[in-house]
Design a protein around this motif. Structure first.
Motif, PDB file in Angstrom:
ATOM      1  N   ARG A 291      51.625  17.878   1.210  1.00 19.22           N
ATOM      2  CA  ARG A 291      52.658  18.277   0.258  1.00 19.22           C
ATOM      3  C   ARG A 291      52.509  19.736  -0.190  1.00 19.22           C
ATOM      4  O   ARG A 291      53.503  20.437  -0.369  1.00 19.22           O
ATOM      5  N   HIS A 292      51.276  20.197  -0.389  1.00 25.42           N
ATOM      6  CA  HIS A 292      51.102  21.579  -0.851  1.00 25.42           C
ATOM      7  C   HIS A 292      51.593  22.581   0.201  1.00 25.42           C
ATOM      8  O   HIS A 292      52.130  23.643  -0.137  1.00 25.42           O
ATOM      9  N   ALA A 293      51.427  22.255   1.488  1.00 24.43           N
ATOM     10  CA  ALA A 293      51.909  23.140   2.544  1.00 24.43           C
ATOM     11  C   ALA A 293      53.436  23.117   2.614  1.00 24.43           C
ATOM     12  O   ALA A 293      54.076  24.151   2.854  1.00 24.43           O
ATOM     13  N   ILE A 294      54.023  21.948   2.409  1.00 29.49           N
ATOM     14  CA  ILE A 294      55.483  21.841   2.364  1.00 29.49           C
ATOM     15  C   ILE A 294      56.027  22.682   1.211  1.00 29.49           C
ATOM     16  O   ILE A 294      57.020  23.405   1.362  1.00 29.49           O
ATOM     17  N   LYS A 295      55.370  22.602   0.061  1.00 31.98           N
ATOM     18  CA  LYS A 295      55.807  23.376  -1.106  1.00 31.98           C
ATOM     19  C   LYS A 295      55.793  24.868  -0.807  1.00 31.98           C
ATOM     20  O   LYS A 295      56.709  25.605  -1.201  1.00 31.98           O
ATOM     21  N   THR A 296      54.782  25.333  -0.090  1.00 30.01           N
ATOM     22  CA  THR A 296      54.698  26.751   0.261  1.00 30.01           C
ATOM     23  C   THR A 296      55.875  27.174   1.135  1.00 30.01           C
ATOM     24  O   THR A 296      56.468  28.238   0.934  1.00 30.01           O
ATOM     25  N   VAL A 297      56.232  26.327   2.112  1.00 33.53           N
ATOM     26  CA  VAL A 297      57.375  26.625   2.974  1.00 33.53           C
ATOM     27  C   VAL A 297      58.658  26.673   2.153  1.00 33.53           C
ATOM     28  O   VAL A 297      59.497  27.574   2.329  1.00 33.53           O
ATOM     29  N   LEU A 298      58.840  25.712   1.257  1.00 33.81           N
ATOM     30  CA  LEU A 298      60.055  25.669   0.447  1.00 33.81           C
ATOM     31  C   LEU A 298      60.163  26.890  -0.457  1.00 33.81           C
ATOM     32  O   LEU A 298      61.265  27.415  -0.680  1.00 33.81           O
ATOM     33  N   GLN A 299      59.049  27.365  -0.968  1.00 33.41           N
ATOM     34  CA  GLN A 299      59.071  28.562  -1.821  1.00 33.41           C
ATOM     35  C   GLN A 299      59.511  29.788  -1.034  1.00 33.41           C
ATOM     36  O   GLN A 299      60.134  30.699  -1.591  1.00 33.41           O
ATOM     37  N   ALA A 300      59.209  29.804   0.254  1.00 35.40           N
ATOM     38  CA  ALA A 300      59.612  30.928   1.109  1.00 35.40           C
ATOM     39  C   ALA A 300      61.049  30.806   1.594  1.00 35.40           C
ATOM     40  O   ALA A 300      61.599  31.772   2.147  1.00 35.40           O
ATOM     41  N   HIS A 301      61.666  29.620   1.410  1.00 35.80           N
ATOM     42  CA  HIS A 301      63.042  29.378   1.849  1.00 35.80           C
ATOM     43  C   HIS A 301      63.828  28.774   0.684  1.00 35.80           C
ATOM     44  O   HIS A 301      64.005  27.557   0.602  1.00 35.80           O
ATOM     45  N   PRO A 302      64.305  29.598  -0.243  1.00 31.48           N
ATOM     46  CA  PRO A 302      64.968  29.079  -1.445  1.00 31.48           C
ATOM     47  C   PRO A 302      66.245  28.296  -1.168  1.00 31.48           C
ATOM     48  O   PRO A 302      66.689  27.520  -2.026  1.00 31.48           O
ATOM     49  N   ASN A 303      66.848  28.456   0.013  1.00 28.86           N
ATOM     50  CA  ASN A 303      68.065  27.715   0.339  1.00 28.86           C
ATOM     51  C   ASN A 303      67.779  26.381   1.023  1.00 28.86           C
ATOM     52  O   ASN A 303      68.708  25.693   1.447  1.00 28.86           O
ATOM     53  N   VAL A 304      66.499  26.021   1.125  1.00 32.20           N
ATOM     54  CA  VAL A 304      66.090  24.757   1.701  1.00 32.20           C
ATOM     55  C   VAL A 304      65.623  23.827   0.588  1.00 32.20           C
ATOM     56  O   VAL A 304      64.925  24.258  -0.334  1.00 32.20           O
ATOM     57  N   SER A 305      66.019  22.546   0.661  1.00 28.59           N
ATOM     58  CA  SER A 305      65.586  21.586  -0.355  1.00 28.59           C
ATOM     59  C   SER A 305      65.049  20.321   0.326  1.00 28.59           C
ATOM     60  O   SER A 305      65.553  19.891   1.363  1.00 28.59           O
ATOM     61  N   LEU A 306      64.016  19.757  -0.264  1.00 27.71           N
ATOM     62  CA  LEU A 306      63.439  18.513   0.196  1.00 27.71           C
ATOM     63  C   LEU A 306      64.170  17.373  -0.508  1.00 27.71           C
ATOM     64  O   LEU A 306      64.062  17.207  -1.716  1.00 27.71           O
ATOM     65  N   GLU A 307      64.936  16.577   0.247  1.00 24.90           N
ATOM     66  CA  GLU A 307      65.774  15.546  -0.352  1.00 24.90           C
ATOM     67  C   GLU A 307      65.090  14.183  -0.419  1.00 24.90           C
ATOM     68  O   GLU A 307      65.427  13.367  -1.267  1.00 24.90           O
ATOM     69  N   ALA A 308      64.137  13.922   0.475  1.00 19.43           N
ATOM     70  CA  ALA A 308      63.399  12.662   0.447  1.00 19.43           C
ATOM     71  C   ALA A 308      62.097  12.831   1.199  1.00 19.43           C
ATOM     72  O   ALA A 308      62.055  13.520   2.223  1.00 19.43           O
ATOM     73  N   ILE A 309      61.030  12.217   0.683  1.00 21.24           N
ATOM     74  CA  ILE A 309      59.746  12.193   1.388  1.00 21.24           C
ATOM     75  C   ILE A 309      59.043  10.896   0.998  1.00 21.24           C
ATOM     76  O   ILE A 309      58.876  10.594  -0.183  1.00 21.24           O
ATOM     77  N   LEU A 310      58.678  10.111   1.997  1.00 18.78           N
ATOM     78  CA  LEU A 310      58.062   8.812   1.756  1.00 18.78           C
ATOM     79  C   LEU A 310      56.786   8.679   2.574  1.00 18.78           C
ATOM     80  O   LEU A 310      56.729   9.134   3.708  1.00 18.78           O
TER      81      LEU A 310
END
Length: 310
Positions: A291-310
């Motif tokens: 999750r922490h690595a995913i968060k880093t990617v999302l911070q670098a791509h502000p137009n990308v959103s994580l809609e679901a993760i299970l």
């Protein structure tokens, strides 16, 4: 990464079937159904019908066929099939060059979790699953010698492998790219309200009742885990066990190119972005990332959103 031809569907489109009859009366909607890279596909056009809709559907079908002639793993004579067979492709199609450039960016930003050179490993895992046997560490190590993004050369002039026995798959991103290209085609023809489903979804404008398009995210066993409103935005969902390699359904089809094993961290990831290709590639890679690595990617791509993760 997943080079498989087909996927189970993880997104249920909530379009005309969810609308009251009076909402449809003032804004006709016409739908086409077909296939793209082995997945069910559909296009819904708002405000157009009859011959005009048929002409657009014919143009989009031709575009899908043309792009499959570039990206298909198994269509004889496709650009990708020729590259994998011969190890080099001179004067590659511009679309292949563009998608490899995006793949290069995704490889870097995901720390190697996204790597289209995974195909030899996937073939090894698929064969072992078919034979119902456990892979030995030596087999995986040997297959990994024929993978690695750093061993792919790509430019507008040529694409080629630096090692013998390598093969490329773009099935973890090509469906999204095709959705983007179809969206560009219908925009160029003046359409503003369109829903495109090429295995990944691209939504333009709104539904006939002027509300946003909606996509419900479902697990492989059909459980609805979320619903996403979409307007001028794309959605992609990946699930490792959506297409298991073994009959028991325990070996997922998304492999970690950094280890060679089928060891995904998440059972479902859904990503929304301005580009379906970007959402497609990230949803695949995120299945393998903490999750922490995913968060880093999302911070670098502000137009990308994580809609679901299970």
């Amino acid at each position: 990464m997943t080079p498989c031809l087909t996927r189970r569907r993880f997104m249920t489109i909530c379009a005309a079937a969810a609308l009251p009859r009076e909402a449809l009366a003032g804004a006709p909607m016409t739908r086409w159904r077909g296939a793209a890279l082995g997945a069910e596909a559909s296009i819904s056009l708002v405000g157009i019908k009859g011959d005009a809709a048929d002409e657009i559907f014919a143009a989009t079908q031709a575009e899908i066929d043309r792009l499959e002639g570039i990206f298909s793993l198994y269509r004889a004579g496709s650009a990708l099939a020729r590259l994998n067979l011969e190890g080099r492709l001179d004067t590659p199609p511009a679309e292949l060059v563009e998608l490899l450039a995006l793949s290069d960016s995704l490889h870097r930003v995901t720390g190697g979790a996204f790597d289209p050179t995974i195909q030899p490993l996937w073939q090894l895992h698929a064969l072992a699953a078919q034979e119902q046997r456990r892979l030995e560490a030596e087999e995986i190590a040997e297959a990994r010698k024929r993978t690695g993004w750093v061993h792919l050369r790509h430019s507008p002039d040529a694409v080629g492998f630096r090692r013998d026995g390598m093969a490329l798959t773009l099935n973890g991103i090509a469906q999204g790219y095709i959705a983007d290209r179809v969206a560009a085609l219908v925009r160029a023809r003046g359409l503003t309200d369109v829903l495109i489903d090429m295995g990944e979804i691209a939504a333009l404008g709104r539904r006939p009742d002027r509300t946003p398009w909606r996509a419900a995210i479902a697990t492989p066993d059909g459980e609805i885990v979320g619903e996403v409103p979409l307007g001028d935005r794309a959605l992609a969902t990946s699930a490792p066990l959506g297409t298991p390699l073994d009959k028991a359904g325990r070996v997922g089809h998304i492999l970690d190119p950094r280890t060679g094993h089928a060891e995904a961290r998440w059972r479902l990831v859904s990503v929304a972005a301005d580009s379906a290709a970007l959402a497609d590639g990230l949803s695949t890679a995120f299945c393998l990332m903490p999750r922490h690595a995913i968060k880093t990617v999302l911070q670098a791509h502000p137009n990308v959103s994580l809609e679901a993760i299970l």
